[in-house]
Design an enzyme around this catalytic site. Structure first.
Site, short mmCIF file in Angstrom:
data_model
loop_
_atom_site.label_atom_id
_atom_site.label_comp_id
_atom_site.label_asym_id
_atom_site.label_seq_id
_atom_site.Cartn_x
_atom_site.Cartn_y
_atom_site.Cartn_z
N GLU A 192 5.39 -13.67 -13.63
CA GLU A 192 4.75 -12.54 -12.98
C GLU A 192 3.97 -11.65 -13.92
O GLU A 192 2.99 -11.04 -13.50
CB GLU A 192 5.73 -11.73 -12.12
N TRP A 230 -2.86 -2.64 -1.51
CA TRP A 230 -2.49 -4.00 -1.93
C TRP A 230 -3.01 -4.90 -0.83
O TRP A 230 -2.49 -4.90 0.29
CB TRP A 230 -0.98 -4.13 -2.08
N GLU A 287 15.67 -16.29 -13.36
CA GLU A 287 15.15 -14.92 -13.44
C GLU A 287 14.21 -14.79 -14.66
O GLU A 287 13.16 -14.15 -14.58
CB GLU A 287 16.32 -13.92 -13.51
N HIS A 346 15.51 -35.71 -13.28
CA HIS A 346 15.18 -36.31 -11.98
C HIS A 346 13.74 -36.02 -11.57
O HIS A 346 13.41 -36.10 -10.39
CB HIS A 346 16.17 -35.82 -10.92
N ASN A 406 -0.32 1.71 5.98
CA ASN A 406 0.51 0.81 5.18
C ASN A 406 1.27 -0.09 6.16
O ASN A 406 1.94 0.41 7.06
CB ASN A 406 1.49 1.64 4.34
N GLY A 407 1.12 -1.40 5.99
CA GLY A 407 1.82 -2.34 6.88
C GLY A 407 0.90 -3.48 7.26
O GLY A 407 -0.16 -3.67 6.64
N CYS A 430 0.82 -1.21 0.00
CA CYS A 430 0.00 0.00 0.00
C CYS A 430 0.86 1.27 0.00
O CYS A 430 2.02 1.25 0.41
CB CYS A 430 -0.93 0.08 1.20
N LYS A 434 10.23 -13.69 -14.46
CA LYS A 434 9.65 -12.60 -15.27
C LYS A 434 8.42 -13.09 -16.02
O LYS A 434 7.39 -12.43 -16.05
CB LYS A 434 10.64 -12.08 -16.32
N LYS A 489 5.23 -3.25 -6.48
CA LYS A 489 6.66 -3.04 -6.69
C LYS A 489 7.45 -3.13 -5.40
O LYS A 489 8.56 -3.62 -5.37
CB LYS A 489 6.86 -1.67 -7.33
N ARG A 541 2.97 0.54 -5.46
CA ARG A 541 2.94 -0.17 -4.18
C ARG A 541 1.67 -1.00 -4.01
O ARG A 541 1.50 -1.68 -3.00
CB ARG A 541 3.03 0.83 -3.02
C1 F6R Z 1 10.28 -9.28 -9.66
C2 F6R Z 1 10.42 -8.30 -8.61
C3 F6R Z 1 10.44 -8.78 -7.21
C4 F6R Z 1 11.48 -7.98 -6.40
C5 F6R Z 1 11.40 -8.37 -4.92
C6 F6R Z 1 12.45 -7.67 -4.10
O1 F6R Z 1 10.29 -8.68 -10.91
O2 F6R Z 1 10.51 -7.13 -8.86
O3 F6R Z 1 10.71 -10.14 -7.15
O4 F6R Z 1 12.74 -8.26 -6.91
O5 F6R Z 1 10.14 -8.06 -4.44
O6 F6R Z 1 12.32 -6.29 -4.20
P1 F6R Z 1 13.50 -5.33 -3.77
O7 F6R Z 1 14.61 -5.53 -4.74
O8 F6R Z 1 12.92 -3.97 -3.83
O9 F6R Z 1 13.91 -5.73 -2.39
#
Ligand code: F6R
Length: 589
Positions: A469, A71, A462, A485, A95-96, A2, A466, A584, A27
Site C-alpha cells: 500500500e 476519494w 500484514e 504449490h 460522502n457515500g 470523502c 503494508k 484511511k 478520508r
Molecule cells: C491498511 C489499512 C486498511 C484498514 C481497513 C479497515 O493499512 O489501514 O486495510 O485496516 O480499511 O479499516 P478499519 O480498521 O478502520 O475498519
C-alpha cells in the site's frame, strides 16, 4: 469515502472549512472544493489535488459554507467531478455512494436536465432542487427518500443563505455548536474546537444549521433532542514532533499504545458483563477488513490454541454476501480502527439480524460501530494519521489477546500473560530500525514475498499489505509450506523474501522454505526471536525480536515489517502517509 464539512457562524467560513478539510484529508485527497455564501451570492471553488490547492480561497467572503475532500468512486479525478455539485438553486457535498444513481440520472436526462459531472452525487442536487418549494429541510427530506445507498450530505440553497441542511444514511456525520458558530463534519476532529458541543447523527436523521441555532430531526421531520458526545480535542492534535512522517512516529508509539490498551481493557466496565457472554460462547466469528482482518486472523490463532474454542475470520465484504450460519452460542467480534468501515458495519448488521451478540474492537469512541455493538472494547491507539495502519494493528492485538485471556478464564484455562508485551515492543522498535539497511534490496525489486507458518503467516500477510500500500510494490504474504504449490515459480534471482519465525516447533519447517527460495535465487531476510537462526548462510540480514508467547508473537514480529514498508516507501520516493488511491476510512462498499 470523502470528507465533508460545513459552517454557519460569525467568522469567515472559508478558513474554518479549509482547516476542517485538512483534518479530513485522511478520508480521501483526490480533489477538494468549497461553496461559500455571503448572503447575496453563492460561490463555488474547486480544484483537483489536496486541500492546499484551495488555500488562496481563505480570503473569500461569506459566513456560511460547505466543503469536501474527495476519494473518487463515480467518475475520474477531475475538477468537474470535484464537489460541491450544484443544480438550479441547490449546492451540496456528499460522502457515500448512491447505488441507484444511474437510474435516477436517466430520469433526469429524460426530463431534459443536464449534468456537468460523472458523479453519483450530482443527481442528489437534482432530486432536491426538483422538490424545493421554499423549505430546504423539507426538500432534502423529500429528495433523499429516493436514494438507495449511503450518504452524509451538507446542502445549501441560494434562497436560504444562512442555512445548511444535513442528512445521514450509513455515512458518519457530526454536528455541533462552537463558540462562534455551528459546524458539521464527517468526524469529530474536523468539527471540534475548544468548548464545542458535538452530536452524532444516526441513520435517517437530519440536522439544520440556521443562524445561531442547531436543530435535529428524525426521518419524519419531528424535531428531536440528542445527547452530546464525549471527545477530547486537546489531546489529539496532530503533531509530527520532529518526525518526517506520521507513519514512522506511529510505529514508535506502539509500546505506549500497548500499555494504554492493556490498562483500558482491565478498567473497562463493560468487561464484567462481557465476561458473562464469554461464558456462553461456543464459537467465534470475526469480521473485519484489511489490516483489521489480519488482526482477526492472529486472534483466531490465539483463541483456538489457547482456549480450544473454534473461531473463523471473515473478510467483512464476503461475510455480508455469504449467507453466514450463526449457531447458538456464537460471538461475533467486529474489528475496525475507525468504526466506520462500510463493509464491516454491513456484516455486523447482518449478524445482528441473525441474532448474534456483537463485540466491537475499535479505536473511535463515537463511531457507527460503537452504536451497533452490544459490547465495545476500545483500543487506545490514539489518533492514527498515516493512512497505513501500524500502531492500531498492535493495539487491536492487545485488546484481542485480552479477550482470549478472559475466554480462557471462563473455561478454567490459563492464557499466557499479556503483561510485558509493551516492554518487549520497545525493544522490537529499536531493533526494527536496522531493517532500514534492507531497503536497497526492496526499493528496486519487481516484487517481494513474506512467508511464515501459523501466526507468523498472519504477520507476513500484514507485512506484505503494508509494503504494497505504501511502496506500490507487488507483494504476497504466503503460508511458507504452500509456496511450493505454485508461487515458487515467481522467485527469481534477487527476489526479496522475508521469512518470519517465532514458534520453535515449526522453525525447521520454515527454514526448509528458506532453503527452497534461496536455491532459486531469492535474497532472504529473517524476522525471528531465535538469534541462532540468523547465522544461517542463506540469510542475508535479520532482525531479532524478543521472544514472547508464540500465540502473541505477531504483536512484535510485525514491527520490523512495518518499518521495512516505511523505509522502502521513502526510498522509492513516495509519501508513506498518503498512499495513492487509498484513504484511511473506507465508508463505501
Ligand atoms: C491498511 C489499512 C486498511 C484498514 C481497513 C479497515 O493499512 O489501514 O486495510 O485496516 O480499511 O479499516 P478499519 O480498521 O478502520 O475498519
Amino acid at each position: 469515502m470523502c470528507g465533508i464539512v460545513g459552517y454557519v457562524g460569525k467568522r469567515r467560513a472559508a478558513p474554518v472549512l479549509i482547516d476542517g478539510l485538512y483534518e479530513l484529508e485522511y478520508r480521501g485527497y483526490d480533489s477538494v472544493g468549497i461553496a461559500l455564501s455571503d448572503g447575496k451570492r453563492l460561490k463555488i471553488i474547486k480544484k483537483t489535488g489536496r486541500v492546499q490547492e484551495i488555500e488562496p480561497a481563505r480570503e473569500e467572503r461569506g459566513n456560511v459554507g460547505i466543503g469536501h475532500t474527495r476519494w473518487a468512486t463515480h467518475g475520474g479525478v477531475t475538477e468537474r467531478n470535484a464537489h460541491p455539485h450544484a443544480f438550479k438553486n441547490i449546492v451540496l457535498v456528499h460522502n457515500g455512494i448512491i447505488e441507484n444513481a444511474a437510474f435516477l440520472k436517466e430520469e433526469c436526462l429524460e426530463r431534459g436536465e443536464t449534468f456537468s459531472s460523472e458523479t453519483d452525487s450530482e443527481v442528489i442536487a437534482h432530486l432536491i432542487a426538483n422538490v424545493y418549494r421554499g423549505d430546504l429541510l423539507k426538500a432534502v427530506a423529500e429528495g433523499t427518500k429516493r436514494l438507495v445507498g449511503s450518504y452524509a450530505l451538507a446542502v445549501m440553497c441560494i434562497e436560504e443563505p444562512d442555512t445548511v441542511v444535513c442528512a445521514r444514511m450509513r455515512s458518519p456525520l457530526i454536528a455541533g455548536k462552537g463558540k462562534d458558530g455551528l459546524v458539521v463534519a464527517s468526524d469529530v476532529p474536523a468539527a471540534a474546537e475548544e468548548g464545542a458541543t458535538l452530536f452524532a447523527l444516526s441513520d435517517g436523521e437530519f440536522a439544520k444549521l440556521k443562524g445561531e441555532d442547531l436543530f435535529f430531526y428524525d426521518a419524519s421531520l419531528h424535531e428531536i433532542s440528542k445527547e452530546p458526545i464525549e471527545f477530547d480535542p486537546v489531546d489529539d492534535v496532530p503533531d509530527l514532533k520532529g518526525y518526517r512522517h506520521y507513519m514512522r512516529k506511529e510505529i514508535d508509539e506502539i509500546p505506549k499504545v500497548l500499555s494504554l490498551s492493556q490498562a483500558k481493557i482491565s478498567r473497562n466496565s463493560c468487561f464484567s458483563d462481557f465476561y458473562e457472554v464469554l461464558c456462553q460462547t461456543k464459537y467465534i466469528q470475526i469480521v473485519a477488513c484489511g489490516t483489521a482482518y489480519h488482526s482477526g486472523l492472529c486472534a483466531k490463532e490465539a483463541i483456538e490454541r489457547i482456549c480450544r474454542v473454534p473461531a473463523d475470520v471473515y473478510v467483512a465484504s464476503e461475510y455480508r454476501y455469504g449467507d453466514p450460519l450463526i449457531p447458538d452460542g456464537t460471538l461475533v467480534i467486529a474489528i475496525s480502527q475507525s468504526g466506520e468501515t462500510a463493509d464491516t458495519l454491513a456484516a455486523v448488521r447482518l449478524a445482528k439480524e441473525r441474532g448474534a451478540y456483537i463485540a466491537a474492537v475499535t479505536n473511535v469512541t463515537y463511531s457507527s460501530l460503537t452504536r451497533l455493538a452490544d459490547t465495545v472494547l476500545y483500543t487506545k491507539a490514539g489518533r492514527e494519521i498515516a493512512v497505513a495502519a501500524t500502531k492500531s494493528f498492535n493495539a487491536q492485538l492487545m485488546t484481542l489477546y485480552s479477550i482470549v485471556s478472559a475466554l480462557a478464564a471462563t473455561l478454567g484455562k490459563e492464557a499466557p500473560s499479556v503483561g510485558g508485551l509493551s516492554a518487549m515492543a520497545e525493544s522490537a522498535v529499536i531493533t526494527a530500525e536496522s531493517v532500514r539497511s534492507w531497503t536497497p534490496h526492496f526499493a528496486g525489486a519487481k516484487s517481494a514475498y513474506f512467508i511464515g507458518r501459523g501466526a507468523d503467516r498472519y504477520a507476513a500477510m500484514e507485512g506484505s499489505l503494508k509494503l504494497k500500500e505504501i511502496s506500490y510494490l507487488p507483494s504476497e504474504g504466503y503460508a511458507a509450506g504452500e509456496l511450493k504449490h505454485g508461487t515458487l515459480a515467481l522467485i527469481e534471482k534477487g527476489t526479496p523474501v522475508v521469512a518470519v519465525i517465532t514458534r520453535r516447533e515449526i522453525a525447521d519447517k520454515t527454514m526448509s522454505a528458506i532453503h527452497e527460495v534461496y536455491a532459486r535465487g531469492a535474497t532472504v531476510f529473517l524476522v525471528t526471536c531465535f538469534p541462532e537462526l540468523c547465522k544461517t548462510p542463506e540469510v542475508t540480514a535479520s532482525a531479532v525480536i524478543p521472544e514472547c508467547p508464540p500465540e502473541y508473537s505477531p504483536i512484535l514480529s510485525v514491527i520490523p515489517l512495518q518499518m521495512l514498508a516505511y523505509y522502502t516507501s521513502v526510498a522509492r520516493g513516495n509519501n508513506p502517509d498518503k498512499p495513492r488511491n487509498l484513504a484511511k476510512s473506507v465508508t463505501v462498499e
